[in-house]
Design a protein around this motif. Structure first.
Motif, PDB file in Angstrom:
ATOM      1  N   LEU A  51      -2.966  -4.989  -1.486  1.00 46.11           N
ATOM      2  CA  LEU A  51      -2.600  -3.639  -1.064  1.00 46.11           C
ATOM      3  C   LEU A  51      -3.567  -3.076  -0.040  1.00 46.11           C
ATOM      4  CD1 LEU A  51      -2.330  -3.601  -4.555  1.00 46.11           C
ATOM      5  CD2 LEU A  51      -0.905  -1.761  -3.765  1.00 46.11           C
ATOM      6  N   SER A  52      -4.618  -3.805   0.270  1.00 41.87           N
ATOM      7  CA  SER A  52      -5.686  -3.285   1.115  1.00 41.87           C
ATOM      8  C   SER A  52      -5.611  -3.834   2.531  1.00 41.87           C
ATOM      9  CB  SER A  52      -7.050  -3.638   0.505  1.00 41.87           C
ATOM     10  OG  SER A  52      -7.201  -3.036  -0.760  1.00 41.87           O
ATOM     11  N   TYR A  63      -8.267   5.004  -4.041  1.00 42.17           N
ATOM     12  CA  TYR A  63      -7.735   4.765  -2.699  1.00 42.17           C
ATOM     13  C   TYR A  63      -8.728   5.276  -1.660  1.00 42.17           C
ATOM     14  CZ  TYR A  63      -4.490   5.406   1.267  1.00 42.17           C
ATOM     15  OH  TYR A  63      -3.867   5.381   2.486  1.00 42.17           O
ATOM     16  N   CYS A  89       0.835  -1.199   0.000  1.00 45.67           N
ATOM     17  CA  CYS A  89       0.000   0.000   0.000  1.00 45.67           C
ATOM     18  C   CYS A  89       0.869   1.248   0.000  1.00 45.67           C
ATOM     19  CB  CYS A  89      -0.931  -0.018   1.213  1.00 45.67           C
ATOM     20  SG  CYS A  89      -1.952   1.457   1.381  1.00 45.67           S
ATOM     21  N   TRP A  95      -7.606  -0.286  -1.725  1.00 45.77           N
ATOM     22  CA  TRP A  95      -7.308   0.110  -3.099  1.00 45.77           C
ATOM     23  C   TRP A  95      -8.254  -0.644  -4.026  1.00 45.77           C
ATOM     24  CZ3 TRP A  95      -4.218   3.825  -4.946  1.00 45.77           C
ATOM     25  CH2 TRP A  95      -3.230   4.339  -4.111  1.00 45.77           C
TER      26      TRP A  95
END
Length: 100
Positions: free
Chosen positions: A54-55, A70, A13, A61
């Motif tokens: 990425l979350s 985002y 992230c 995301w």
């Protein structure tokens, strides 16, 4: 409060945020209801998918071939206990390759 399921999620992230740091977002929103905002966004852009790697739990995301979105709800989560709902989720959208 745990924000990400693992250190790898946080690193991924943060790396994407760093990469996008020199670009101006196409949109910066503070919707009163982040879930409703996401629903509307997904209706308009059905190819949007959650970028799980990425979350985290209150930071997400979403992306497709044309945009990266985002959702940062960390401050909203932290302040949720004050009862006034005064801190909204911040949503930033970047367009990829000048897409509209």
């Amino acid at each position: 409060m745990q924000t990400f399921p693992s250190l790898d999620h946080f690193i991924e992230c943060d790396a994407l945020l760093h990469d996008l740091g020199h670009q101006r977002p196409a949109a910066l929103e503070t919707p009163p209801d982040a879930n409703a905002y996401l629903e509307g966004l997904r209706e308009r852009h059905p190819q949007l998918r959650r970028m799980t790697a990425l979350s985290g739990f209150c930071v997400e995301w979403w992306g497709d071939d044309h945009r990266l979105v985002y959702f940062n709800g960390l401050d909203a989560q932290l302040w949720a206990g004050n009862g006034d709902g005064s801190v909204p989720t911040v949503v930033r959208t970047w367009l990829i390759d000048g897409s509209t």
